[in-house]
Scaffold this active site. Structure first.
Site, PDB file in Angstrom:
ATOM      1  N   GLY A  18       2.016   6.645  -3.972  1.00 40.97           N
ATOM      2  CA  GLY A  18       3.232   6.164  -3.339  1.00 40.97           C
ATOM      3  C   GLY A  18       4.429   7.085  -3.452  1.00 40.97           C
ATOM      4  N   ILE A  19       5.604   6.477  -3.537  1.00 40.54           N
ATOM      5  CA  ILE A  19       6.853   7.227  -3.619  1.00 40.54           C
ATOM      6  C   ILE A  19       6.853   8.129  -4.852  1.00 40.54           C
ATOM      7  CG2 ILE A  19       9.345   7.022  -3.998  1.00 40.54           C
ATOM      8  CD1 ILE A  19       9.304   4.497  -2.267  1.00 40.54           C
ATOM      9  N   TYR A 152      12.709  -9.563  -7.811  1.00 33.93           N
ATOM     10  CA  TYR A 152      12.674  -8.110  -7.577  1.00 33.93           C
ATOM     11  C   TYR A 152      14.083  -7.588  -7.300  1.00 33.93           C
ATOM     12  CZ  TYR A 152      11.804  -3.722  -5.041  1.00 33.93           C
ATOM     13  OH  TYR A 152      11.821  -2.416  -4.613  1.00 33.93           O
TER      14      TYR A 152
END
Length: 262
Positions: A18-19, A152
């Site tokens: 991912g990132i 989140y």
């Protein structure tokens, strides 16, 4: 601009995919000695091999940074870093009334306390050497709290507060602390999610992605998901010598979703 991070050691947490992996790749491509981190040794080893194939200077350390013991083990294996990217994070869409106390605590430990513990360990050395970069990977969800995952959003707002507070401690030094705020980004996990939407709704993946942005992030100016490399580009710049006047900032790489001028 030629960003040269030769001689600098960079730790990117949660960087097996991912990132985080894109950030590790970008930092390595700029000459940094990069340390890949993840919870499982197999995934860490695979991510290291992937970057080694590009000629990068990279090693891996498996440790669960959501726990105090995991952070302690990582710090013991890597006592000093010049660049710390606090990227580890978890997210899940979940109705507020279905989120138990334990899950609120888990999200805070993973998304916030991992960065707190590692910054506490590495920042003193940066200040002593009078050079260092700490980057928190927050989110536009820290400003626009998503109703579908309030827990989140809470952690992403907390990261902004921690980063700004730490930046206050760097006054007059060559150390900077900043946050980067991605928006919807087409990482491997998100791509799997979008493919599921496409199958569920009888759409192509591109159609499902475009519809998601229109429905859930209608204020987006780019009207699409960002790529992981687009987020990594911002982080690599913030980690560079060239970004020495950028400190205490919340840098948005969210495609214009946040509808403010500041």
């Amino acid at each position: 601009m030629n960003i040269d991070l030769s001689g600098k050691t960079a730790l990117v947490t949660g960087s097996t995919a991912g990132i985080g992996h894109a950030i590790a790749k970008g930092l390595a491509g700029s000459g940094a000695n990069v340390v890949i981190n993840g919870r499982g040794q197999d995934k860490v080893d695979a991510a290291v091999r992937k970057l080694e194939g590009t000629g990068a200077k990279v090693r891996g350390i498996a440790a669960d940074v959501s726990t105090a013991a995991g952070c302690k083990a990582l710090i013991a294996a890597l006592p000093e870093v010049d660049i710390l990217v606090n990227n580890t994070g978890v997210y899940e869409a979940k109705d507020f009334f279905d989120i138990p106390d334990e899950e609120w605590s888990r999200y805070f430990d993973v998304n916030v306390m991992s960065g707190v513990r590692l910054s506490r360990a590495y920042m003193k050395g940066m200040l002593k050497r009078n050079w260092g970069r700490i980057v928190f990977i927050s989110s536009e969800s820290g400003l626009n709290i998503p109703v579908e995952m309030i827990h989140y959003g809470m952690t992403k707002t907390a990261q902004l507060s921690v980063a700004r507070g730490l930046a206050q401690l760097t006054r007059g030094t060559g150390v900077t602390v900043n946050s980067v705020l991605p928006g919807p980004t087409m990482s491997e996990g998100v791509e799997t999610f979008v493919k599921g939407l496409a199958k569920q709704n009888g759409q192509s993946v591109d159609e499902a992605a475009a519809n998601f942005v229109r429905q859930h992030r209608p204020s987006s100016l780019i009207q699409r998901f960002a790529s992981v490399d687009e987020i990594a580009n911002m982080v690599v710049y913030v980690a560079s010598r060239e970004a020495s006047a950028t400190n205490g900032a919340a840098l948005r790489a969210e495609g214009g979703i946040v509808n403010t001028i500041a």
